[in-house]
Design a protein around this motif. Structure first.
Motif, PDB file in Angstrom:
ATOM      1  N   ILE A  12       0.983  -1.168  -0.178  1.00 20.62           N
ATOM      2  CA  ILE A  12       0.031  -0.098   0.173  1.00 20.62           C
ATOM      3  C   ILE A  12       1.009   1.063  -0.103  1.00 20.62           C
ATOM      4  CG2 ILE A  12      -1.615   1.157   1.223  1.00 20.62           C
ATOM      5  CD1 ILE A  12      -3.022  -1.805   2.361  1.00 20.62           C
ATOM      6  N   ALA A  13       2.063   1.270   0.731  1.00 23.76           N
ATOM      7  CA  ALA A  13       3.076   2.451   1.205  1.00 23.76           C
ATOM      8  C   ALA A  13       3.692   1.993  -0.481  1.00 23.76           C
ATOM      9  CB  ALA A  13       3.763   1.862   2.126  1.00 23.76           C
ATOM     10  N   LYS A  14       4.093   1.403  -1.146  1.00 20.39           N
ATOM     11  CA  LYS A  14       4.308   1.970  -2.345  1.00 20.39           C
ATOM     12  C   LYS A  14       3.610   2.259  -2.742  1.00 20.39           C
ATOM     13  CE  LYS A  14       7.786  -0.779  -5.016  1.00 20.39           C
ATOM     14  NZ  LYS A  14       8.650  -2.349  -5.228  1.00 20.39           N
ATOM     15  N   ALA A  15       2.560   1.825  -3.183  1.00 17.58           N
ATOM     16  CA  ALA A  15       1.441   2.209  -4.350  1.00 17.58           C
ATOM     17  C   ALA A  15       0.960   4.246  -4.412  1.00 17.58           C
ATOM     18  CB  ALA A  15      -0.068   1.378  -4.227  1.00 17.58           C
ATOM     19  N   LEU A  16       1.353   4.360  -2.812  1.00 17.30           N
ATOM     20  CA  LEU A  16       1.255   5.258  -2.261  1.00 17.30           C
ATOM     21  C   LEU A  16       2.644   6.874  -2.917  1.00 17.30           C
ATOM     22  CD1 LEU A  16      -0.897   5.521   0.671  1.00 17.30           C
ATOM     23  CD2 LEU A  16      -2.027   5.436  -1.416  1.00 17.30           C
ATOM     24  N   GLY A  17       3.570   5.531  -3.062  1.00 18.76           N
ATOM     25  CA  GLY A  17       4.451   6.621  -3.921  1.00 18.76           C
ATOM     26  C   GLY A  17       5.468   6.540  -2.197  1.00 18.76           C
ATOM     27  N   THR A  18       4.839   5.871  -1.127  1.00 20.39           N
ATOM     28  CA  THR A  18       5.712   6.389   0.112  1.00 20.39           C
ATOM     29  C   THR A  18       6.435   5.281   0.471  1.00 20.39           C
ATOM     30  OG1 THR A  18       3.817   6.286   0.836  1.00 20.39           O
ATOM     31  CG2 THR A  18       4.995   8.464   0.850  1.00 20.39           C
ATOM     32  N   ALA A  19       7.183   4.396  -0.346  1.00 24.44           N
ATOM     33  CA  ALA A  19       7.669   2.927   0.342  1.00 24.44           C
ATOM     34  C   ALA A  19       7.895   2.947   1.046  1.00 24.44           C
ATOM     35  CB  ALA A  19       8.572   2.561  -1.342  1.00 24.44           C
ATOM     36  N   ARG A  20       9.010   4.017   1.841  1.00 22.50           N
ATOM     37  CA  ARG A  20       9.408   3.536   3.080  1.00 22.50           C
ATOM     38  C   ARG A  20       8.757   3.818   4.501  1.00 22.50           C
ATOM     39  NH1 ARG A  20      15.339   5.841   1.942  1.00 22.50           N
ATOM     40  NH2 ARG A  20      15.621   4.593   0.489  1.00 22.50           N
ATOM     41  N   SER A  21       7.201   4.434   4.023  1.00 20.80           N
ATOM     42  CA  SER A  21       7.006   4.848   4.621  1.00 20.80           C
ATOM     43  C   SER A  21       5.325   3.744   5.460  1.00 20.80           C
ATOM     44  CB  SER A  21       5.853   6.676   4.530  1.00 20.80           C
ATOM     45  OG  SER A  21       7.015   7.522   5.099  1.00 20.80           O
ATOM     46  N   SER A  22       5.684   1.964   5.409  1.00 18.86           N
ATOM     47  CA  SER A  22       5.048   1.508   5.550  1.00 18.86           C
ATOM     48  C   SER A  22       4.267   1.561   6.829  1.00 18.86           C
ATOM     49  CB  SER A  22       5.729  -0.261   5.340  1.00 18.86           C
ATOM     50  OG  SER A  22       6.777   0.049   5.935  1.00 18.86           O
ATOM     51  N   ARG A  23       5.280   2.540   7.772  1.00 18.95           N
ATOM     52  CA  ARG A  23       4.551   2.329   9.355  1.00 18.95           C
ATOM     53  C   ARG A  23       3.322   2.751   9.345  1.00 18.95           C
ATOM     54  NH1 ARG A  23       9.458   1.981  13.493  1.00 18.95           N
ATOM     55  NH2 ARG A  23       8.519   0.604  14.897  1.00 18.95           N
ATOM     56  N   MET A  24       3.335   3.734   8.457  1.00  9.84           N
ATOM     57  CA  MET A  24       2.718   4.758   8.769  1.00  9.84           C
ATOM     58  C   MET A  24       0.955   4.300   8.352  1.00  9.84           C
ATOM     59  SD  MET A  24       2.740   8.007   9.876  1.00  9.84           S
ATOM     60  CE  MET A  24       3.852   6.840  10.804  1.00  9.84           C
ATOM     61  N   VAL A  25       1.014   3.278   7.437  1.00 15.21           N
ATOM     62  CA  VAL A  25      -0.305   2.695   6.719  1.00 15.21           C
ATOM     63  C   VAL A  25      -0.571   1.810   8.192  1.00 15.21           C
ATOM     64  CG1 VAL A  25      -0.899   0.435   5.235  1.00 15.21           C
ATOM     65  CG2 VAL A  25       0.978   2.655   4.262  1.00 15.21           C
ATOM     66  N   GLY A  26       0.346   1.473   8.921  1.00 21.72           N
ATOM     67  CA  GLY A  26       0.049   0.000   9.555  1.00 21.72           C
ATOM     68  C   GLY A  26      -1.326   1.469  10.845  1.00 21.72           C
ATOM     69  N   THR A  27      -0.231   2.541  10.923  1.00 24.41           N
ATOM     70  CA  THR A  27      -1.101   4.029  12.069  1.00 24.41           C
ATOM     71  C   THR A  27      -2.122   4.149  11.668  1.00 24.41           C
ATOM     72  OG1 THR A  27       1.248   4.825  12.375  1.00 24.41           O
ATOM     73  CG2 THR A  27       0.076   6.674  13.034  1.00 24.41           C
ATOM     74  N   ALA A  28      -1.916   4.831   9.857  1.00 25.34           N
ATOM     75  CA  ALA A  28      -3.775   4.472   9.209  1.00 25.34           C
ATOM     76  C   ALA A  28      -4.662   3.837   9.755  1.00 25.34           C
ATOM     77  CB  ALA A  28      -3.328   4.737   8.343  1.00 25.34           C
ATOM     78  N   LEU A  29      -4.530   2.549   9.969  1.00 25.48           N
ATOM     79  CA  LEU A  29      -5.097   1.094  10.040  1.00 25.48           C
ATOM     80  C   LEU A  29      -5.587   1.747  11.766  1.00 25.48           C
ATOM     81  CD1 LEU A  29      -4.302  -1.569   8.434  1.00 25.48           C
ATOM     82  CD2 LEU A  29      -5.549   0.697   7.162  1.00 25.48           C
ATOM     83  N   ILE A  30      -4.851   2.113  12.301  1.00 20.30           N
ATOM     84  CA  ILE A  30      -5.200   2.600  13.323  1.00 20.30           C
ATOM     85  C   ILE A  30      -6.283   3.173  13.852  1.00 20.30           C
ATOM     86  CG2 ILE A  30      -4.147   2.980  16.086  1.00 20.30           C
ATOM     87  CD1 ILE A  30      -2.282   1.825  15.668  1.00 20.30           C
ATOM     88  N   ALA A  31      -6.204   4.186  13.270  1.00 25.84           N
ATOM     89  CA  ALA A  31      -6.999   5.869  13.335  1.00 25.84           C
ATOM     90  C   ALA A  31      -8.267   5.283  12.620  1.00 25.84           C
ATOM     91  CB  ALA A  31      -6.243   6.404  12.652  1.00 25.84           C
ATOM     92  N   ALA A  32      -8.238   4.491  11.554  1.00 24.42           N
ATOM     93  CA  ALA A  32      -9.345   3.432  11.155  1.00 24.42           C
ATOM     94  C   ALA A  32     -10.724   2.965  11.721  1.00 24.42           C
ATOM     95  CB  ALA A  32      -9.002   2.654   9.341  1.00 24.42           C
ATOM     96  N   HIS A  33     -10.337   2.996  12.705  1.00 23.94           N
ATOM     97  CA  HIS A  33     -11.364   2.606  14.054  1.00 23.94           C
ATOM     98  C   HIS A  33     -12.410   3.645  13.669  1.00 23.94           C
ATOM     99  CE1 HIS A  33      -8.616  -0.940  15.494  1.00 23.94           C
ATOM    100  NE2 HIS A  33      -9.036  -1.052  15.339  1.00 23.94           N
ATOM    101  N   ARG A  34     -12.260   4.729  13.277  1.00 22.53           N
ATOM    102  CA  ARG A  34     -13.444   5.228  13.623  1.00 22.53           C
ATOM    103  C   ARG A  34     -14.925   5.284  12.814  1.00 22.53           C
ATOM    104  NH1 ARG A  34     -10.898  10.790  10.192  1.00 22.53           N
ATOM    105  NH2 ARG A  34     -11.447   8.637   8.572  1.00 22.53           N
ATOM    106  N   PRO A  35     -15.510   5.670  13.858  1.00 27.27           N
ATOM    107  CA  PRO A  35     -16.967   4.372  13.528  1.00 27.27           C
ATOM    108  C   PRO A  35     -17.720   4.752  11.905  1.00 27.27           C
ATOM    109  CG  PRO A  35     -17.180   6.574  14.502  1.00 27.27           C
ATOM    110  CD  PRO A  35     -15.732   6.058  14.635  1.00 27.27           C
ATOM    111  N   ASP A  36     -17.375   5.877  11.302  1.00 34.34           N
ATOM    112  CA  ASP A  36     -17.859   5.731  10.163  1.00 34.34           C
ATOM    113  C   ASP A  36     -17.059   5.483   9.192  1.00 34.34           C
ATOM    114  OD1 ASP A  36     -15.450   8.203  10.742  1.00 34.34           O
ATOM    115  OD2 ASP A  36     -15.552   9.018   8.774  1.00 34.34           O
TER     116      ASP A  36
END
Length: 109
Positions: free
Chosen positions: A29-53
């Motif tokens: 996913i990170a690579k697909a977004l052009g930030t291949a080295r920010s794979s960690r941020m993808v994980g962080t994003a998923l944590i934030a993805a717990h939003r009810p909406d």
DNA sequence: CACTTGACGAGCT
DNA sequence: TAGCTCGCCAAGT
């Protein structure tokens, strides 16, 4: 609008497109977004993805080895159960036939 | 407000 | 081939 927030939306967009019965990785996913080295941020994003909406199949995202590293963040239906419901076999937090069910957003999108 | 932690992965030794 | 280090940067303490 923060840049990070847009990064999150991009992540959500891809996660939402993961076909049933397939999984992808943080790095892909990170690579697909052009930030291949920010794979960690993808994980962080998923944590934030717990939003009810947001109702995304984030259980379809695993690490590069096909391990369910996010198990700790799940309480109720575990990732394994959700994946099983998608027809994906998981044994000991390891996705079986990982290479076969892997979905690459770069080549498939 | 400053410091530490972490759903990761690539690169180097 | 396996193990260690570095980059990344938001979120939590």
């Amino acid at each position: 609008m923060k840049a990070a927030q847009q990064f999150y939306e991009q992540v959500y967009e891809i996660v939402a497109l993961i076909p049933k019965g397939r999984v992808t990785t943080y790095g892909a996913i990170a690579k697909a977004l052009g930030t291949a080295r920010s794979s960690r941020m993808v994980g962080t994003a998923l944590i934030a993805a717990h939003r009810p909406d947001l109702t995304l199949p984030i259980h379809r995202v695993v690490n590069r080895q096909g391990l369910l590293t996010g198990q700790n963040h799940y309480t109720s239906p575990t990732m394994q159960q959700l994946l099983a419901a998608d027809g994906i076999d998981v044994i000991e937090d390891q996705v079986q036939d990982f290479q076969q069910v892997f979905w690459d957003p770069l080549s498939e999108l």
